[in-house]
Design an enzyme around this catalytic site. Structure first.
Site, PDB file in Angstrom:
ATOM      1  N   THR A   1      19.821   0.093  15.296  1.00  0.00           N
ATOM      2  CA  THR A   1      18.838   1.141  14.999  1.00  0.00           C
ATOM      3  C   THR A   1      18.768   1.496  13.522  1.00  0.00           C
ATOM      4  O   THR A   1      17.821   2.161  13.090  1.00  0.00           O
ATOM      5  CB  THR A   1      19.210   2.443  15.730  1.00  0.00           C
ATOM      6  OG1 THR A   1      20.534   2.821  15.290  1.00  0.00           O
ATOM      7  CG2 THR A   1      19.204   2.261  17.238  1.00  0.00           C
TER       8      THR A   1
ATOM      9  N   GLY B   1      23.504   4.186  12.807  1.00  0.00           N
ATOM     10  CA  GLY B   1      24.962   4.162  12.591  1.00  0.00           C
ATOM     11  C   GLY B   1      25.298   3.791  11.155  1.00  0.00           C
ATOM     12  O   GLY B   1      26.167   4.417  10.523  1.00  0.00           O
TER      13      GLY B   1
ATOM     14  N   HIS C   1      13.113  15.807  -9.141  1.00  0.00           N
ATOM     15  CA  HIS C   1      13.904  15.111  -8.118  1.00  0.00           C
ATOM     16  C   HIS C   1      15.351  14.923  -8.566  1.00  0.00           C
ATOM     17  O   HIS C   1      16.255  14.910  -7.744  1.00  0.00           O
ATOM     18  CB  HIS C   1      13.270  13.761  -7.798  1.00  0.00           C
ATOM     19  CG  HIS C   1      11.849  13.884  -7.347  1.00  0.00           C
ATOM     20  ND1 HIS C   1      11.504  14.515  -6.171  1.00  0.00           N
ATOM     21  CD2 HIS C   1      10.687  13.505  -7.941  1.00  0.00           C
ATOM     22  CE1 HIS C   1      10.186  14.491  -6.050  1.00  0.00           C
ATOM     23  NE2 HIS C   1       9.669  13.893  -7.102  1.00  0.00           N
TER      24      HIS C   1
ATOM     25  N   ASP D   1      25.727  -5.483  11.243  1.00  0.00           N
ATOM     26  CA  ASP D   1      26.627  -5.740  12.369  1.00  0.00           C
ATOM     27  C   ASP D   1      26.009  -6.881  13.189  1.00  0.00           C
ATOM     28  O   ASP D   1      25.035  -7.525  12.756  1.00  0.00           O
ATOM     29  CB  ASP D   1      26.901  -4.461  13.181  1.00  0.00           C
ATOM     30  CG  ASP D   1      25.696  -3.975  13.969  1.00  0.00           C
ATOM     31  OD1 ASP D   1      24.600  -4.580  13.876  1.00  0.00           O
ATOM     32  OD2 ASP D   1      25.839  -2.964  14.702  1.00  0.00           O
TER      33      ASP D   1
ATOM     34  N   ARG E   1      17.446  17.883  -7.557  1.00  0.00           N
ATOM     35  CA  ARG E   1      17.760  17.888  -6.118  1.00  0.00           C
ATOM     36  C   ARG E   1      18.816  16.844  -5.774  1.00  0.00           C
ATOM     37  O   ARG E   1      19.705  17.094  -4.942  1.00  0.00           O
ATOM     38  CB  ARG E   1      16.482  17.657  -5.327  1.00  0.00           C
ATOM     39  CG  ARG E   1      15.498  18.817  -5.512  1.00  0.00           C
ATOM     40  CD  ARG E   1      14.089  18.470  -5.136  1.00  0.00           C
ATOM     41  NE  ARG E   1      13.191  19.579  -5.461  1.00  0.00           N
ATOM     42  CZ  ARG E   1      11.871  19.462  -5.536  1.00  0.00           C
ATOM     43  NH1 ARG E   1      11.286  18.290  -5.300  1.00  0.00           N
ATOM     44  NH2 ARG E   1      11.128  20.498  -5.839  1.00  0.00           N
TER      45      ARG E   1
ATOM     46  N   HIS F   1      12.027   9.641  -4.746  1.00  0.00           N
ATOM     47  CA  HIS F   1      12.427  11.056  -4.667  1.00  0.00           C
ATOM     48  C   HIS F   1      13.930  11.250  -4.468  1.00  0.00           C
ATOM     49  O   HIS F   1      14.497  12.185  -5.029  1.00  0.00           O
ATOM     50  CB  HIS F   1      11.698  11.747  -3.507  1.00  0.00           C
ATOM     51  CG  HIS F   1      10.230  11.944  -3.759  1.00  0.00           C
ATOM     52  ND1 HIS F   1       9.448  12.803  -3.010  1.00  0.00           N
ATOM     53  CD2 HIS F   1       9.399  11.398  -4.677  1.00  0.00           C
ATOM     54  CE1 HIS F   1       8.204  12.775  -3.459  1.00  0.00           C
ATOM     55  NE2 HIS F   1       8.138  11.918  -4.472  1.00  0.00           N
TER      56      HIS F   1
ATOM     57  N   CYS G   1      21.633  -2.558  11.281  1.00  0.00           N
ATOM     58  CA  CYS G   1      22.310  -2.549  12.586  1.00  0.00           C
ATOM     59  C   CYS G   1      21.209  -2.459  13.645  1.00  0.00           C
ATOM     60  O   CYS G   1      20.045  -2.725  13.353  1.00  0.00           O
ATOM     61  CB  CYS G   1      23.356  -1.443  12.695  1.00  0.00           C
ATOM     62  SG  CYS G   1      22.732   0.250  12.645  1.00  0.00           S
TER      63      CYS G   1
HETATM   64  C1  RB5 Z   1      25.517  -1.926  18.432  1.00  0.00           C
HETATM   65  O1  RB5 Z   1      25.375  -2.133  19.794  1.00  0.00           O
HETATM   66  C2  RB5 Z   1      24.720  -0.710  18.001  1.00  0.00           C
HETATM   67  O2  RB5 Z   1      25.300   0.448  18.491  1.00  0.00           O
HETATM   68  C3  RB5 Z   1      24.590  -0.672  16.504  1.00  0.00           C
HETATM   69  O3  RB5 Z   1      23.999  -1.849  16.049  1.00  0.00           O
HETATM   70  C4  RB5 Z   1      23.751   0.448  15.911  1.00  0.00           C
HETATM   71  O4  RB5 Z   1      22.498   0.515  16.520  1.00  0.00           O
HETATM   72  C5  RB5 Z   1      24.394   1.749  15.758  1.00  0.00           C
HETATM   73  O5  RB5 Z   1      23.819   2.704  15.237  1.00  0.00           O
END
Ligand code: RB5
Length: 144
Positions: free
Chosen positions: A69, A72, A135, A10, A138, A100, A67
């Protein structure tokens, strides 16, 4: 060795994605860039879906999603049957999720990791192979 990679991000991951594609292309991988390509705000599930479709259709061997984090993207990708997306913040987890979990998508967070760490994690993911054996049982349970 996985040669064809489907890669998307993103807006939060676009700068890392661009540099990662350049790095991997230089290493000999074929990278399918599925966007986004600007810093205009977009919705990460759209890009997760695009990479998942390339994997499940067989057009790509493995996928990478970035993205802010990585969370998402991993939630979105793991809703697809046949997709096992591993959210990784270190190289050991990246190796182990291939070995695994037979993960077929690597998710990372651009707002969490340095680009150097992203390279280390990606190298570990791409350099590892699924170990099968216990593995496999699983992983089969995940699908059924
Ligand atoms: C975008 O602002 C942010 O929410 C997205 O990049 C991500 O971190 C979502 O999990």
């Amino acid at each position: 060795m996985a040669k064809t990679l489907a890669i998307a991000s993103d807006h939060a991951g676009v700068a890392y994605k661009k540099d990662l594609i350049a790095y991997l292309t230089d290493k000999g991988y074929t990278c399918i860039n599925l966007g986004t390509d600007t810093e205009d705000s977009v919705d990460y599930p759209v890009y997760a879906d695009a990479v998942c479709k390339k994997i499940t259709s067989g057009e790509a061997d493995l996928g990478i999603l970035i993205c802010g984090t990585g969370i998402g993207m991993s939630i979105a990708a793991n809703k697809h049957k046949g997709i096992r997306a591993g959210l990784c913040g270190d190289p050991d987890s990246a190796s182990l999720t291939r070995q695994h979990n037979n993960a077929n998508i690597l998710c990372m967070g651009a707002r969490i990791l340095s680009f150097e760490k992203v390279i280390e994690i990606t190298e570990a993911f791409l350099g590892a192979e699924f170990l099968g054996g216990r593995h496999q049982r699983r992983v089969d349970m995940l699908e059924n």
